[in-house]
Motif scaffolding. Structure first.
Motif, PDB file in Angstrom:
ATOM      1  N   PHE A   6     122.095  41.591  11.439  1.00 57.77           N
ATOM      2  CA  PHE A   6     123.299  41.181  10.911  1.00 57.77           C
ATOM      3  C   PHE A   6     123.544  40.553   9.637  1.00 57.77           C
ATOM      4  N   GLY A   7     122.441  39.591   9.704  1.00 58.00           N
ATOM      5  CA  GLY A   7     121.880  38.559   8.255  1.00 58.00           C
ATOM      6  C   GLY A   7     121.563  39.490   7.145  1.00 58.00           C
ATOM      7  N   TYR A   8     120.883  40.539   7.438  1.00 57.74           N
ATOM      8  CA  TYR A   8     120.552  41.645   6.308  1.00 57.74           C
ATOM      9  C   TYR A   8     121.753  42.324   5.854  1.00 57.74           C
ATOM     10  N   ASP A  68     127.358  41.406   0.393  1.00 58.17           N
ATOM     11  CA  ASP A  68     127.451  40.351  -0.335  1.00 58.17           C
ATOM     12  C   ASP A  68     127.121  40.899  -1.815  1.00 58.17           C
ATOM     13  N   SER A  69     125.891  41.510  -1.965  1.00 55.50           N
ATOM     14  CA  SER A  69     125.352  41.767  -2.934  1.00 55.50           C
ATOM     15  C   SER A  69     126.353  43.124  -3.722  1.00 55.50           C
ATOM     16  N   TYR A  70     126.637  43.984  -2.701  1.00 52.28           N
ATOM     17  CA  TYR A  70     127.512  45.074  -3.094  1.00 52.28           C
ATOM     18  C   TYR A  70     128.783  44.437  -3.744  1.00 52.28           C
ATOM     19  N   THR A  71     129.579  43.414  -3.073  1.00 54.59           N
ATOM     20  CA  THR A  71     130.612  42.848  -3.583  1.00 54.59           C
ATOM     21  C   THR A  71     130.343  42.266  -5.073  1.00 54.59           C
ATOM     22  N   LYS A  72     129.540  41.567  -5.229  1.00 53.45           N
ATOM     23  CA  LYS A  72     128.972  40.881  -6.346  1.00 53.45           C
ATOM     24  C   LYS A  72     128.925  42.089  -7.464  1.00 53.45           C
TER      25      LYS A  72
END
Length: 90
Positions: A20-22, A28-32
């Motif tokens: 889940f953390g991964y 988050d990276s995709y959103t950035k």
């Protein structure tokens, strides 16, 4: 979502799952990437306007990496010599 609730392929969506953390870090990276903040956009525009600055920073980083690798190798050699000296004492 109700159908996939019991599907083991989607267990990573549960907060108790090990991945889940991964998954959330990927989201988050995709959103950035898809919605960068204004500071990042301005920084990229500055780099586009001055490509020489990008090259200078890349070369500086390369030089720093080489120095760090040289330091690491020197430390490893010193440790090896110290171990050999300790072995000779025994």
């Amino acid at each position: 979502t109700q159908r996939e609730n019991k599907n083991p392929q989607f267990d990573f969506l549960k907060p108790t799952h090990a991945l889940f953390g991964y998954f959330t870090s990927l989201v988050d990276s995709y959103t950035k990437c898809m919605m960068p903040n204004k500071e990042e956009v301005e920084k990229l525009k500055k780099y586009i306007a001055n490509p020489q600055e990008v090259m200078d920073r890349a070369l500086a980083r390369f030089a720093w990496d080489e120095q760090e690798e040289e330091k690491r190798q020197n430390r490893a050699e010193e440790e090896k010599e110290e171990k050999e000296q300790m072995a000779q004492i025994d």
